[in-house]
Design a protein around this motif. Structure first.
Motif, short mmCIF file in Angstrom:
data_model
loop_
_atom_site.label_atom_id
_atom_site.label_comp_id
_atom_site.label_asym_id
_atom_site.label_seq_id
_atom_site.Cartn_x
_atom_site.Cartn_y
_atom_site.Cartn_z
N PHE A 1 63.98 36.61 59.37
CA PHE A 1 63.84 36.01 58.03
C PHE A 1 64.87 36.63 57.09
O PHE A 1 65.55 35.93 56.36
N GLN A 2 64.99 37.96 57.13
CA GLN A 2 65.93 38.65 56.23
C GLN A 2 67.36 38.17 56.49
O GLN A 2 68.11 37.92 55.55
N ALA A 3 67.73 38.06 57.76
CA ALA A 3 69.09 37.60 58.09
C ALA A 3 69.30 36.17 57.60
O ALA A 3 70.36 35.83 57.06
N ALA A 4 68.26 35.34 57.76
CA ALA A 4 68.38 33.93 57.37
C ALA A 4 68.50 33.76 55.85
O ALA A 4 69.30 32.96 55.38
N ILE A 5 67.74 34.55 55.08
CA ILE A 5 67.83 34.37 53.62
C ILE A 5 69.14 34.94 53.09
O ILE A 5 69.66 34.48 52.08
N LYS A 6 69.68 35.93 53.79
CA LYS A 6 70.97 36.47 53.38
C LYS A 6 72.02 35.37 53.55
O LYS A 6 72.86 35.15 52.68
N LYS A 7 71.94 34.67 54.68
CA LYS A 7 72.87 33.57 54.93
C LYS A 7 72.65 32.45 53.91
O LYS A 7 73.58 31.77 53.50
N TYR A 8 71.41 32.27 53.50
CA TYR A 8 71.04 31.22 52.54
C TYR A 8 71.57 31.53 51.14
O TYR A 8 71.69 30.66 50.31
N VAL B 1 70.67 34.80 49.34
CA VAL B 1 69.96 35.85 48.60
C VAL B 1 70.81 37.13 48.68
O VAL B 1 71.19 37.55 49.76
N PRO B 2 71.14 37.73 47.52
CA PRO B 2 71.96 38.95 47.53
C PRO B 2 71.28 40.06 48.31
O PRO B 2 70.07 40.25 48.21
N GLU B 3 72.09 40.78 49.07
CA GLU B 3 71.55 41.82 49.95
C GLU B 3 70.68 42.82 49.21
O GLU B 3 69.65 43.25 49.71
N GLU B 4 71.08 43.19 47.98
CA GLU B 4 70.32 44.22 47.26
C GLU B 4 68.94 43.72 46.83
O GLU B 4 68.10 44.49 46.39
N GLU B 5 68.70 42.41 46.93
CA GLU B 5 67.38 41.89 46.56
C GLU B 5 66.48 41.69 47.77
O GLU B 5 65.33 41.28 47.63
N ILE B 6 67.00 41.93 48.96
CA ILE B 6 66.20 41.72 50.17
C ILE B 6 65.41 42.99 50.50
O ILE B 6 65.98 44.07 50.53
N PHE B 7 64.12 42.83 50.72
CA PHE B 7 63.27 44.00 51.01
C PHE B 7 63.56 44.55 52.41
O PHE B 7 64.12 43.87 53.25
N VAL C 1 58.97 43.06 48.07
CA VAL C 1 58.83 41.82 48.84
C VAL C 1 58.72 40.65 47.86
O VAL C 1 59.37 39.61 48.01
N THR C 2 57.89 40.85 46.82
CA THR C 2 57.69 39.81 45.82
C THR C 2 59.00 39.51 45.10
O THR C 2 59.38 38.34 44.93
N LEU C 3 59.72 40.56 44.72
CA LEU C 3 61.03 40.37 44.06
C LEU C 3 61.97 39.56 44.94
O LEU C 3 62.67 38.67 44.47
N CYS C 4 61.98 39.89 46.21
CA CYS C 4 62.85 39.22 47.16
C CYS C 4 62.49 37.73 47.24
O CYS C 4 63.38 36.87 47.25
N LEU C 5 61.21 37.43 47.28
CA LEU C 5 60.80 36.03 47.39
C LEU C 5 61.11 35.27 46.10
O LEU C 5 61.44 34.09 46.15
N PHE C 6 61.03 35.96 44.96
CA PHE C 6 61.45 35.33 43.71
C PHE C 6 62.95 35.05 43.75
O PHE C 6 63.42 34.01 43.29
N ALA C 7 63.71 35.99 44.32
CA ALA C 7 65.16 35.78 44.45
C ALA C 7 65.43 34.56 45.33
O ALA C 7 66.28 33.72 45.01
N LEU C 8 64.67 34.44 46.42
CA LEU C 8 64.82 33.29 47.30
C LEU C 8 64.49 32.00 46.53
O LEU C 8 65.21 31.01 46.62
#
Length: 169
Positions: free
Chosen positions: A70-77, A79-85, A99-106
């Motif tokens: 999931f993390q690799a996929a959202i990075k490709k999508y 989402v900035p790396e520093e926002e990924i949990f 995790v919540t912050l990351c999903l808001f970023a997504l």
């Protein structure tokens, strides 16, 4: 570490399950997301084919792989790396707010994808704010010496010991 925000967690779950077209399951926020299955299904809805293999059950290690995919996929999508949990933030409940912050970023990034027409999570992103200037306006300040050019009337940092005050010997 930021405190948890139950309101935001509820908003995230509602957003995820609206996209998945399923009712929000009962259980705690982290338990619903912990094995990464929901997250993988989510990114596959946003960007079909992002995660090829989803482990619905298995060892902790296999379930943690879901989270990593999931993390690799959202990075490709986008989402900035520093926002990924980090995987442990969710899997070992080390930092659920991240995790919540990351999903808001997504949720924010989905707004940059015109093919996504689903629900919006969080504030709507601003559209491009283009300004047009005439050549004359652009040239007008070229003759001025900008303060950012580093002109400092001969002042230097000599004798300055890093932060704060000068060094007293």
């Amino acid at each position: 570490m930021a405190p948890r925000n139950a309101e935001q967690e509820k908003e995230v779950l509602e957003w995820i399950f609206q996209i998945l077209g399923e009712p929000v399951p009962s259980g705690s926020y982290e338990d619903i997301l912990k094995d990464g299955v929901v997250l993988c299904n989510l990114i596959n809805k946003l960007a079909p084919g992002s995660v090829k293999k989803i482990q619905t059950r298995g060892t902790n290690f296999q379930l943690m792989e879901n989270i990593q995919r999931f993390q690799a996929a959202i990075k490709k999508y986008g989402v900035p790396e520093e926002e990924i949990f980090q995987t442990a933030d969710l899997f070992e409940r080390r930092n659920i707010p991240q995790v919540t912050l990351c999903l808001f970023a997504l949720g924010r990034i989905t707004q940059k994808h015109p093919e996504f027409t689903g629900p919006i999570l969080g504030p709507k992103m601003a559209d491009k704010n283009e300004r047009t200037f005439t050549e004359e306006q652009l040239r007008a300040h070229q003759a001025e010496l900008s303060l950012q050019m580093g002109y400092n009337k001969g002042a230097s940092q000599a004798g300055h010991g890093g932060f704060g005050n000068t060094r007293h010997m």
